[in-house]
Design a protein around this motif. Structure first.
Motif, PDB file in Angstrom:
ATOM      1  N   LEU A 242       6.332  -5.272   4.245  1.00 11.46           N
ATOM      2  CA  LEU A 242       6.304  -3.951   4.898  1.00 11.46           C
ATOM      3  C   LEU A 242       5.007  -3.758   5.662  1.00 11.46           C
ATOM      4  O   LEU A 242       4.990  -3.333   6.814  1.00 11.46           O
ATOM      5  CB  LEU A 242       6.410  -2.839   3.849  1.00 11.46           C
ATOM      6  CG  LEU A 242       7.641  -2.884   2.973  1.00 11.46           C
ATOM      7  CD1 LEU A 242       7.474  -1.941   1.801  1.00 11.46           C
ATOM      8  CD2 LEU A 242       8.862  -2.525   3.797  1.00 11.46           C
ATOM      9  N   GLU A 243       3.912  -4.116   4.962  1.00 11.82           N
ATOM     10  CA  GLU A 243       2.594  -4.005   5.568  1.00 11.82           C
ATOM     11  C   GLU A 243       2.472  -4.974   6.745  1.00 11.82           C
ATOM     12  O   GLU A 243       2.003  -4.603   7.821  1.00 11.82           O
ATOM     13  CB  GLU A 243       1.589  -4.464   4.512  1.00 11.82           C
ATOM     14  CG  GLU A 243       0.505  -3.527   4.185  1.00 11.82           C
ATOM     15  CD  GLU A 243      -0.165  -3.975   2.893  1.00 11.82           C
ATOM     16  OE1 GLU A 243      -0.554  -3.092   2.139  1.00 11.82           O
ATOM     17  OE2 GLU A 243      -0.283  -5.197   2.617  1.00 11.82           O
ATOM     18  N   ASP A 244       2.908  -6.196   6.512  1.00  7.69           N
ATOM     19  CA  ASP A 244       2.758  -7.220   7.549  1.00  7.69           C
ATOM     20  C   ASP A 244       3.523  -6.824   8.810  1.00  7.69           C
ATOM     21  O   ASP A 244       3.061  -7.064   9.927  1.00  7.69           O
ATOM     22  CB  ASP A 244       3.243  -8.583   7.043  1.00  7.69           C
ATOM     23  CG  ASP A 244       3.027  -9.654   8.101  1.00  7.69           C
ATOM     24  OD1 ASP A 244       1.872  -9.834   8.530  1.00  7.69           O
ATOM     25  OD2 ASP A 244       4.014 -10.274   8.543  1.00  7.69           O
ATOM     26  N   ARG A 245       4.692  -6.215   8.609  1.00 13.35           N
ATOM     27  CA  ARG A 245       5.490  -5.785   9.768  1.00 13.35           C
ATOM     28  C   ARG A 245       4.716  -4.769  10.610  1.00 13.35           C
ATOM     29  O   ARG A 245       4.675  -4.828  11.827  1.00 13.35           O
ATOM     30  CB  ARG A 245       6.786  -5.152   9.255  1.00 13.35           C
ATOM     31  CG  ARG A 245       7.970  -5.421  10.135  1.00 13.35           C
ATOM     32  CD  ARG A 245       9.244  -4.942   9.452  1.00 13.35           C
ATOM     33  NE  ARG A 245       9.561  -5.688   8.256  1.00 13.35           N
ATOM     34  CZ  ARG A 245      10.228  -5.179   7.189  1.00 13.35           C
ATOM     35  NH1 ARG A 245      10.611  -3.920   7.174  1.00 13.35           N
ATOM     36  NH2 ARG A 245      10.501  -5.933   6.153  1.00 13.35           N
ATOM     37  N   ILE A 246       4.072  -3.817   9.943  1.00 10.61           N
ATOM     38  CA  ILE A 246       3.303  -2.795  10.678  1.00 10.61           C
ATOM     39  C   ILE A 246       2.152  -3.455  11.439  1.00 10.61           C
ATOM     40  O   ILE A 246       1.904  -3.170  12.605  1.00 10.61           O
ATOM     41  CB  ILE A 246       2.774  -1.705   9.713  1.00 10.61           C
ATOM     42  CG1 ILE A 246       3.938  -0.969   9.056  1.00 10.61           C
ATOM     43  CG2 ILE A 246       1.847  -0.728  10.448  1.00 10.61           C
ATOM     44  CD1 ILE A 246       3.533   0.046   7.999  1.00 10.61           C
ATOM     45  N   VAL A 247       1.471  -4.387  10.768  1.00  7.79           N
ATOM     46  CA  VAL A 247       0.332  -5.056  11.407  1.00  7.79           C
ATOM     47  C   VAL A 247       0.816  -5.837  12.628  1.00  7.79           C
ATOM     48  O   VAL A 247       0.275  -5.708  13.732  1.00  7.79           O
ATOM     49  CB  VAL A 247      -0.375  -6.004  10.400  1.00  7.79           C
ATOM     50  CG1 VAL A 247      -1.492  -6.787  11.081  1.00  7.79           C
ATOM     51  CG2 VAL A 247      -0.918  -5.208   9.207  1.00  7.79           C
ATOM     52  N   LYS A 248       1.886  -6.600  12.430  1.00  9.52           N
ATOM     53  CA  LYS A 248       2.411  -7.445  13.514  1.00  9.52           C
ATOM     54  C   LYS A 248       2.810  -6.601  14.727  1.00  9.52           C
ATOM     55  O   LYS A 248       2.420  -6.905  15.860  1.00  9.52           O
ATOM     56  CB  LYS A 248       3.620  -8.187  12.958  1.00  9.52           C
ATOM     57  CG  LYS A 248       4.378  -9.013  13.931  1.00  9.52           C
ATOM     58  CD  LYS A 248       5.429  -9.799  13.172  1.00  9.52           C
ATOM     59  CE  LYS A 248       6.569 -10.203  14.078  1.00  9.52           C
ATOM     60  NZ  LYS A 248       7.616 -10.893  13.307  1.00  9.52           N
ATOM     61  N   TYR A 249       3.572  -5.542  14.496  1.00  8.40           N
ATOM     62  CA  TYR A 249       4.048  -4.749  15.636  1.00  8.40           C
ATOM     63  C   TYR A 249       2.944  -3.932  16.293  1.00  8.40           C
ATOM     64  O   TYR A 249       2.929  -3.780  17.506  1.00  8.40           O
ATOM     65  CB  TYR A 249       5.253  -3.882  15.229  1.00  8.40           C
ATOM     66  CG  TYR A 249       6.471  -4.755  15.041  1.00  8.40           C
ATOM     67  CD1 TYR A 249       7.019  -5.443  16.135  1.00  8.40           C
ATOM     68  CD2 TYR A 249       7.024  -4.972  13.788  1.00  8.40           C
ATOM     69  CE1 TYR A 249       8.096  -6.296  15.978  1.00  8.40           C
ATOM     70  CE2 TYR A 249       8.105  -5.821  13.617  1.00  8.40           C
ATOM     71  CZ  TYR A 249       8.638  -6.478  14.718  1.00  8.40           C
ATOM     72  OH  TYR A 249       9.691  -7.341  14.559  1.00  8.40           O
ATOM     73  N   THR A 250       2.010  -3.446  15.492  1.00 13.48           N
ATOM     74  CA  THR A 250       0.923  -2.662  16.105  1.00 13.48           C
ATOM     75  C   THR A 250       0.040  -3.572  16.960  1.00 13.48           C
ATOM     76  O   THR A 250      -0.318  -3.219  18.081  1.00 13.48           O
ATOM     77  CB  THR A 250       0.090  -1.943  15.028  1.00 13.48           C
ATOM     78  OG1 THR A 250       0.973  -1.242  14.168  1.00 13.48           O
ATOM     79  CG2 THR A 250      -0.895  -0.959  15.646  1.00 13.48           C
ATOM     80  N   LEU A 251      -0.271  -4.772  16.447  1.00 10.02           N
ATOM     81  CA  LEU A 251      -1.097  -5.688  17.247  1.00 10.02           C
ATOM     82  C   LEU A 251      -0.353  -6.088  18.521  1.00 10.02           C
ATOM     83  O   LEU A 251      -0.924  -6.168  19.603  1.00 10.02           O
ATOM     84  CB  LEU A 251      -1.490  -6.931  16.435  1.00 10.02           C
ATOM     85  CG  LEU A 251      -2.426  -6.700  15.245  1.00 10.02           C
ATOM     86  CD1 LEU A 251      -2.806  -8.023  14.593  1.00 10.02           C
ATOM     87  CD2 LEU A 251      -3.700  -5.946  15.653  1.00 10.02           C
TER      88      LEU A 251
END
Ligand SMILES: C[S@@+](CC[C@H](N)C(=O)[O-])C[C@H]1O[C@@H](n2cnc3c(N)ncnc32)[C@H](O)[C@@H]1O
Length: 295
Positions: A242-251
């Protein structure tokens, strides 16, 4: 004091390339493992934030030899702008966020993060504010709780587990993490030998819920991007999808531009090698992503 080796230490230092010197912000300083590695690698100064005031003395001890080059602050990284403004800092030379909770918190007695011991149902990373787990459970409905467990724990038995937890609460059978773990274990079908304890996903979900861990993560990453000098970098380590998805899409969004361009340096996340996972099983789910400010 036994402190674990920080996750993806070498890879994180490589990504942040602190040979460029300057001020690095360690947004989740914990017990200071990554900060120590960054200072050893040449960072001039580190500003270390943590929302858990109880870990800061451990970081202070570990970082004592560099005390003139480190400032530790009890703060939530979502307040990074305010922390920098208070110090008159405009731009920084790198930032790191090693998300989630630490093994020190997990092992600490009385905090409620572990299901392996009877602890109070607290789970707050910052014990100076917010509601404890038992306070939140006190008036939650089975539907809301099931949504939390499903969404944040990706647990397919979320409904059964939520019903069982609420029933145990109503019978006043829930006072410690051991009670909670036992209720969860009894509520899911027996799965033979599973790699993980049946309460693992639910405990993760409850911790994310209590600490609002995903709220504002995207905005925080944008704030860091705005503060980075051109040519300097942000590195983020996450421990669940869940966290990784947010990081990936925000970057990725930041890379697409607007006035704030970042270049993503990790098309695929960097994962720990087998040796590290053997030494430190908690590293098994870690993913490191990094980006550089380009304009
Ligand atoms: C995985 S540990 C960091 C370990 C650290 N890199 C080290 O080497 O010791 C994550 C830390 O982030 C802190 N943390 C979690 N959410 C935070 C937030 N929103 N703001 C500041 N610190 C946070 C936790 O309290 C915990 O100490």
């Amino acid at each position: 004091m036994i402190l674990h080796e920080p996750v993806l230490r070498v890879e994180t230092v490589e990504q942040l390339a602190p040979a460029g010197r300057g001020l690095i912000v360690d947004c989740t300083v914990g017990t200071g493992g990554h900060t120590a590695a960054l200072l050893e690698a040449g960072a001039t100064r580190v500003l270390g934030l943590d929302r858990d005031a109880e870990v800061l003395p451990l970081a202070r001890e570990r970082l004592a030899v560099w005390k003139d080059r480190v400032e530790l602050v009890h703060a939530d990284y979502r307040h990074l702008d305010a922390v920098l403004e208070r110090r008159g800092i405009d731009q920084i030379d790198g930032a790191l966020a090693d998300l989630g909770h630490s093994s020190v918190q997990l092992d600490a007695e009385g905090r409620g993060f572990s299901f392996r011991r009877p602890d109070p149902l607290d789970m707050r990373m910052d014990r100076s504010q917010g509601q404890t787990l038992i306070e939140l459970l006190d008036d939650v409905t089975p539907t809301t709780l099931a949504d939390v467990i499903f969404e944040y724990g990706e647990e397919r038995h979320s409904r059964r587990i939520a019903r069982a937890i609420v029933a145990a609460r109503d019978r006043s059978d829930l006072s410690t993490t051991a009670d909670l773990a036992a209720v969860i274990r009894r509520s899911v079908p027996y799965r033979g030998h599973s790699r993980i304890h049946p309460a693992t996903r639910t405990f993760q979900a409850l911790r994310i819920w209590v600490n609002h861990e995903l709220d504002g993560l995207d905005e925080f990453l944008r704030t860091v991007a705005r503060r980075l000098k051109t040519g300097t970098r942000l590195a983020v380590i996450s421990f669940h999808s869940l966290e990784d998805r947010i990081v990936k899409y925000t970057l990725r969004e930041l890379e697409r531009g607007g006035e704030l361009a970042m270049r993503v340096l990790t098309r695929k996340p960097i994962r720990p090698g087998r040796d590290e996972v053997v030494r430190n099983p908690r590293a098994r789910s870690a993913k490191l992503r990094a980006a550089e400010r380009v304009s």
